[in-house]
Motif scaffolding. Structure first.
Motif, mmCIF file in Angstrom:
data_model
loop_
_atom_site.group_PDB
_atom_site.id
_atom_site.type_symbol
_atom_site.label_atom_id
_atom_site.label_comp_id
_atom_site.label_asym_id
_atom_site.label_seq_id
_atom_site.Cartn_x
_atom_site.Cartn_y
_atom_site.Cartn_z
ATOM 1 N N ALA A 135 0.828 -1.209 0.000
ATOM 2 C CA ALA A 135 0.000 0.000 0.000
ATOM 3 C C ALA A 135 0.859 1.253 0.000
ATOM 4 N N LEU A 136 1.904 1.246 0.815
ATOM 5 C CA LEU A 136 2.788 2.408 0.885
ATOM 6 C C LEU A 136 3.564 2.601 -0.410
ATOM 7 N N TRP A 151 0.803 -1.092 15.535
ATOM 8 C CA TRP A 151 1.616 -1.781 14.525
ATOM 9 C C TRP A 151 1.802 -0.949 13.268
ATOM 10 N N THR A 152 0.723 -0.413 12.713
ATOM 11 C CA THR A 152 0.818 0.338 11.460
ATOM 12 C C THR A 152 1.605 1.626 11.638
ATOM 13 N N LEU A 153 1.321 2.361 12.696
ATOM 14 C CA LEU A 153 2.028 3.623 12.921
ATOM 15 C C LEU A 153 3.525 3.371 13.145
ATOM 16 N N ARG A 154 3.864 2.297 13.834
ATOM 17 C CA ARG A 154 5.275 1.954 14.031
ATOM 18 C C ARG A 154 5.954 1.690 12.685
ATOM 19 N N GLU A 155 5.264 0.959 11.806
ATOM 20 C CA GLU A 155 5.818 0.698 10.478
ATOM 21 C C GLU A 155 6.005 1.985 9.686
ATOM 22 N N LEU A 156 5.055 2.893 9.788
ATOM 23 C CA LEU A 156 5.162 4.164 9.071
ATOM 24 C C LEU A 156 6.352 4.977 9.556
ATOM 25 N N GLN A 212 10.791 10.328 7.725
ATOM 26 C CA GLN A 212 11.550 10.718 8.913
ATOM 27 C C GLN A 212 12.043 12.156 8.866
ATOM 28 N N SER A 213 11.938 12.778 7.715
ATOM 29 C CA SER A 213 12.310 14.184 7.573
ATOM 30 C C SER A 213 11.056 15.030 7.429
ATOM 31 N N ALA A 214 11.096 16.239 7.960
ATOM 32 C CA ALA A 214 9.924 17.124 7.915
ATOM 33 C C ALA A 214 9.517 17.463 6.491
ATOM 34 N N ASP A 215 10.467 17.399 5.544
ATOM 35 C CA ASP A 215 10.125 17.728 4.159
ATOM 36 C C ASP A 215 9.822 16.486 3.323
ATOM 37 N N GLY A 216 9.558 15.348 3.975
ATOM 38 C CA GLY A 216 9.168 14.144 3.267
ATOM 39 C C GLY A 216 7.722 14.213 2.819
ATOM 40 N N PRO A 217 7.212 13.169 2.195
ATOM 41 C CA PRO A 217 5.798 13.149 1.768
ATOM 42 C C PRO A 217 4.877 13.381 2.967
ATOM 43 N N SER A 218 3.911 14.252 2.793
ATOM 44 C CA SER A 218 3.001 14.565 3.907
ATOM 45 C C SER A 218 2.039 13.417 4.128
ATOM 46 N N LEU A 219 1.891 13.020 5.387
ATOM 47 C CA LEU A 219 1.009 11.911 5.742
ATOM 48 C C LEU A 219 0.238 12.264 7.002
ATOM 49 N N ILE A 220 -1.051 12.037 6.971
ATOM 50 C CA ILE A 220 -1.899 12.204 8.164
ATOM 51 C C ILE A 220 -2.259 10.815 8.661
ATOM 52 N N TYR A 221 -2.060 10.574 9.948
ATOM 53 C CA TYR A 221 -2.450 9.294 10.527
ATOM 54 C C TYR A 221 -3.576 9.520 11.525
ATOM 55 N N THR A 240 -3.917 -5.312 7.806
ATOM 56 C CA THR A 240 -3.121 -5.098 9.008
ATOM 57 C C THR A 240 -3.702 -5.914 10.162
ATOM 58 N N PRO A 241 -2.917 -6.172 11.209
ATOM 59 C CA PRO A 241 -3.419 -6.989 12.320
ATOM 60 C C PRO A 241 -4.300 -6.193 13.278
ATOM 61 N N GLY A 242 -5.138 -6.931 14.041
ATOM 62 C CA GLY A 242 -5.997 -6.298 15.035
ATOM 63 C C GLY A 242 -7.200 -7.153 15.356
ATOM 64 N N GLY A 243 -8.078 -6.621 16.165
ATOM 65 C CA GLY A 243 -9.240 -7.371 16.635
ATOM 66 C C GLY A 243 -10.317 -7.585 15.605
ATOM 67 N N VAL A 244 -10.211 -6.917 14.450
ATOM 68 C CA VAL A 244 -11.170 -7.126 13.358
ATOM 69 C C VAL A 244 -10.397 -7.471 12.082
#
Length: 521
Positions: A302-303, A333-338, A345-354, A471-475
């Motif tokens: 997906a990424l 899990w997902t946020l850790r992977e991101l 990891q840089s402020a000028d990288g691709p903008s992502l909202i989580y 992704t993993p989780g309760g559903v």
């Protein structure tokens, strides 16, 4: 002798007659989807119970000047509706039921009850909470009065619920754009039967269909769900049929009642039975055609697609921990992977909202330092740490918003090029305003990751492109990984080579009749 004018005579004879007495109708119910595969538990406060006039005002079709409002003497007791989540504690269920039943008893007797539920509630120690609920309502209001039930199509219809309900309906769209339309239909059907004096429909056909699929594979946006649910209204419109419904069931609870169901009801036995059998056979015949409503890939894939796409925003559904389906909402899990990806990891990288992760510790720290301040605190995995531990977030606070009914407090923390929405309590993000209220512009973001399955209409219309990440989780969408032990087997798709089931109509007896089922011949 003076003769009275004809108009005056008519006025005396007809104009002074007492007004027709309105039927007295109560409103009650509890609604939640609750996963038994999540370690989360749902407490009473999550239901945000409405009572009295507050409950009546919840329904747009019950406005004071509406036609339905004027057709009955309404007694709104208690209805609670929680965000989907974990199993409901027995204490919360008994407390809410005690209040509901007390209010029903206080204002009895009634001519009818509008029973407004979801149908996928799990409660500690109960296999069929909605069946238990309606039986206890019947103990207060009696077996002879009419009960009309409206449900989510992802609910479950047990034999008990089918028997105790006189008039039953369900949504016909997923996403549920017709929720209020369906509730209105359930209320109108109830009033029609009361006003006409016809009372309980004598025939109710119930057919269990051994299919258990997630909503992301049964959306009515695409085939076969679109065509299957398109058959419901024409059958409901047949002579002798009052309404018809298909339930796909709730896939993330491990209980015997979790499976598909078809129901029709009305005044003509043949029409009711035939309509139910047609829908059940169409449901079963389509079983191999059901597929995810959007491309479904690993998070890594997906990424890769999102980073190479020029479409904005590229939306990724973080499905396994979806709080709108019953996930705990705090799997990291997902946020850790991101955050581990060098691109972000840089402020000028691709903008992502989580959106989003609960983190009361971080929220408290952010409120102390304010917008523009730096935070360094843990978030997530307080409830569900099976896949990833709490995550340390270090970054700048760019927004603070308080007062949300679900999140309570919302914080935006900028970590590299990721804007992480951290909440006091879990919250799904459905609307553009959920983001813009936090000074975020999702339409201009390169990537938006939301803890959700299929996109609700507003996000769907906003998307530049979209994929769903497994992704993993309760559903978890990969049902085989859940480890069912208590659902009825065989069950499609877990048992792909199972024999065709018996899809003949079971005619359900009325609530005040002794025997439950007889098979239609």
């Amino acid at each position: 002798m003076h003769k009275l004018p004809l108009l005056l005579i008519l006025t005396i004879l007809f104009g002074c007659q007492p007004a027709k007495k309105l039927p007295k109708v109560a409103i009650c119910g509890l609604a939640i989807e609750s996963s038994t595969f999540s370690p989360a538990q749902t407490e009473e406060e999550a239901f945000h119970a409405r009572v009295g006039d507050e409950l009546l005002s919840y329904y747009p079709f019950m406005a004071e000047d509406s036609s339905l409002r004027k057709r009955a003497d309404w007694v709104p007791t208690l209805r609670g509706h929680s965000l989907p989540g974990g199993i409901v504690t027995r204490e919360a269920y008994e407390s809410l039921m005690g209040k509901m039943l007390g209010m029903l008893a206080e204002n009895a007797p009634y001519d009818g009850v509008y029973f407004d539920i979801h149908g996928a509630m799990s409660v500690v120690g109960l296999d069929d909470p909605e069946g238990d609920m309606i039986k206890r309502v019947r103990e207060v209001v009696g077996e002879d009065i009419l009960i009309s039930t409206c449900m989510d199509l992802h609910g479950n219809v047990s034999p008990t619920l089918a028997e105790q309900t006189d008039l039953m309906t369900a949504y016909r769209l997923a996403p549920h754009e017709d929720a209020m339309e369906s509730k209105r239909r359930a209320v109108a059907n109830l009033l029609d039967r009361l006003e006409s004096g016809k009372g309980k429909p004598p025939y109710k056909a119930w057919i269990p269909v051994p299919i258990l699929l997630p909503g992301e594979q049964t959306s009515t946006r695409i085939e076969p769900g679109k065509g299957l649910y398109g058959k419901v209204a024409p059958i409901a419109a047949r002579e002798g049929v009052i309404d018809a419904a298909i339930w796909v069931g709730y896939a993330w609870a491990d209980e015997p009642r979790n499976h598909g169901v078809v129901m029709t009801y009305g005044d003509d036995e043949a029409a009711v039975s035939q309509g139910a059998e047609e829908l059940a056979e169409a449901f079963w015949a389509a079983r191999h055609e059901f597929d995810f409503v959007a491309p479904t890939v690993t998070l890594e894939a997906a990424l890769e697609q999102a980073l190479s796409s020029e479409a904005k925003p590229f939306i990724i559904s973080d499905m396994g921990d979806n709080p709108t389906a019953g996930g705990a909402g705090d799997v990291t899990w997902t946020l850790r992977e991101l955050m581990a990806r060098p691109e972000f990891q840089s402020a000028d990288g691709p903008s992502l909202i989580y959106a989003s992760i609960p983190g009361p510790e971080l929220v408290a720290q952010a409120k102390e330092v304010g917008v523009g301040g730096m935070v360094d605190a843990k978030a997530g995995a307080a409830v569900d740490d099976r896949f990833s531990p709490p995550l340390q977030l270090k970054g700048e606070v760019t927004a603070i918003q308080e007062g949300d009914i679900h999140a309570e407090t919302e914080i935006v923390v900028k970590v590299g090029s990721i804007s992480v929405i951290v909440t006091g309590k879990r919250k799904p993000y459905h609307h553009e305003s959920d983001f813009t209220n936090l000074d975020l512009n999702p339409r201009e973001s390169d990537i938006v990751v939301v803890k959700i399955g299929y996109l609700v209409p507003e996000l769907y219309d906003m998307r530049g492109d979209w994929v769903m990440a497994l992704t993993p989780g309760g559903v978890d969408q990969e049902l085989e990984r859940l480890g069912y032990t208590r659902i009825n087997r065989p069950m499609y798709p877990l048992d792909k080579d199972m024999e065709d089931p018996d899809l003949s109509a079971r005619l359900v007896k009325l609530a005040n009749e002794r025997n439950r089922f007889r098979r239609n011949k």
